[in-house]
Write an enzyme that holds these catalytic residues in place. Sequence first.
Site, PDB file in Angstrom:
ATOM      1  N   ASP A  18       0.814  -1.212   0.000  1.00 32.67           N
ATOM      2  CA  ASP A  18       0.000   0.000   0.000  1.00 32.67           C
ATOM      3  C   ASP A  18       0.849   1.264   0.000  1.00 32.67           C
ATOM      4  O   ASP A  18       2.076   1.211   0.169  1.00 32.67           O
ATOM      5  CB  ASP A  18      -0.970   0.003   1.197  1.00 32.67           C
ATOM      6  CG  ASP A  18      -0.307  -0.448   2.503  1.00 32.67           C
ATOM      7  OD1 ASP A  18       0.938  -0.333   2.610  1.00 32.67           O
ATOM      8  OD2 ASP A  18      -1.016  -0.899   3.408  1.00 32.67           O
TER       9      ASP A  18
ATOM     10  N   ASN B 249      -7.649  -2.774  14.198  1.00 33.04           N
ATOM     11  CA  ASN B 249      -9.032  -3.044  13.791  1.00 33.04           C
ATOM     12  C   ASN B 249      -9.129  -4.263  12.862  1.00 33.04           C
ATOM     13  O   ASN B 249     -10.162  -4.496  12.249  1.00 33.04           O
ATOM     14  CB  ASN B 249      -9.639  -1.809  13.100  1.00 33.04           C
ATOM     15  CG  ASN B 249      -8.898  -1.457  11.796  1.00 33.04           C
ATOM     16  OD1 ASN B 249      -7.938  -2.121  11.427  1.00 33.04           O
ATOM     17  ND2 ASN B 249      -9.363  -0.436  11.108  1.00 33.04           N
TER      18      ASN B 249
ATOM     19  N   HIS C  85      -7.358  -4.762  10.108  1.00 32.41           N
ATOM     20  CA  HIS C  85      -7.080  -4.538   8.681  1.00 32.41           C
ATOM     21  C   HIS C  85      -5.809  -5.255   8.240  1.00 32.41           C
ATOM     22  O   HIS C  85      -4.931  -5.558   9.052  1.00 32.41           O
ATOM     23  CB  HIS C  85      -7.058  -3.041   8.334  1.00 32.41           C
ATOM     24  CG  HIS C  85      -5.841  -2.275   8.764  1.00 32.41           C
ATOM     25  ND1 HIS C  85      -5.835  -0.900   8.867  1.00 32.41           N
ATOM     26  CD2 HIS C  85      -4.588  -2.661   9.124  1.00 32.41           C
ATOM     27  CE1 HIS C  85      -4.636  -0.491   9.232  1.00 32.41           C
ATOM     28  NE2 HIS C  85      -3.865  -1.540   9.413  1.00 32.41           N
TER      29      HIS C  85
ATOM     30  N   GLU D 129      -9.536  -2.071   5.118  1.00 28.76           N
ATOM     31  CA  GLU D 129     -10.164  -1.776   6.405  1.00 28.76           C
ATOM     32  C   GLU D 129     -11.416  -2.641   6.576  1.00 28.76           C
ATOM     33  O   GLU D 129     -11.877  -3.265   5.611  1.00 28.76           O
ATOM     34  CB  GLU D 129     -10.535  -0.285   6.454  1.00 28.76           C
ATOM     35  CG  GLU D 129      -9.364   0.681   6.258  1.00 28.76           C
ATOM     36  CD  GLU D 129      -8.486   0.840   7.509  1.00 28.76           C
ATOM     37  OE1 GLU D 129      -8.506  -0.045   8.388  1.00 28.76           O
ATOM     38  OE2 GLU D 129      -7.765   1.852   7.589  1.00 28.76           O
TER      39      GLU D 129
END
Length: 245
Positions: A67, A136, A138, A143
């Site tokens: 990313d 979280n 991800h 996400e």
Amino acid sequence: MRVRVLPDYESMSAAAAEIVAGKVREKPEAVFLLPTGTTPLGMYRRLVEMHQREGLSFDRATFFNLDEYLGLPPDHPASYHVYMEENFYRLVDADPAQIHVPEGSAPDPEAECERYETAIREAGGVDLCVLGIGRNGHIGFNEPGAPFDSRTRVVRLAESTRRVNASDFEGDRAPERAITVGMATIFESREVLILASGANKARAVAVAIEGEISDAVPASMLRRHPNTTFLLDQEAAAALSLSDE
Ligand code: PGA
């Protein structure tokens, strides 16, 4: 899915580096999909040491990164281009022509995503994907809610992710969007290694490994992948009911 629990960050990093090194020894032209973040720093440090001390070579390998923040030029100090150059690529014998990081400042981000996805396909797909995990759940910047069939695309970052990463940016504001390879792209990797260290990952790890498999926790989807290993230190494994498998 395999789960390996190592005593601490250093031994987790050493085990991760051994897996990457083993892959490049077995297949020098291997294709890697690599993470940034705090977690893999120890792994990169060890790979650089192996290169310097033992001549471990990456010169025939191909590298993709997971990313990049949207809008950041490659020389921005918080960009993942800079992170990868400083922590790994520049310190080993990686061939610059075989290093790929999504171009966050591409004038046409959609076209950049398509180009990136095509480049992965044309490289023959990914042999080993190394991932971190967000608090979280991800993976990459996929996400919660990221579709299982998603490809490289522009995404909006979760507010919690922006908060965690804010200190990398002047004014403590992380970009709102990023380019990430997709869930399907990650899933097609022949092998996946997911690293987690520290107590602040324990909950995400426990939900990913023992909770419901759901796109609400992208890392949980990896349990459907035929060759995935979770490599954890003891603190990250602390909320698991099974301590090893
Ligand atoms: P970290 O990031 O290694 O900096 O904790 C992991 C991630 O968000 O994927």
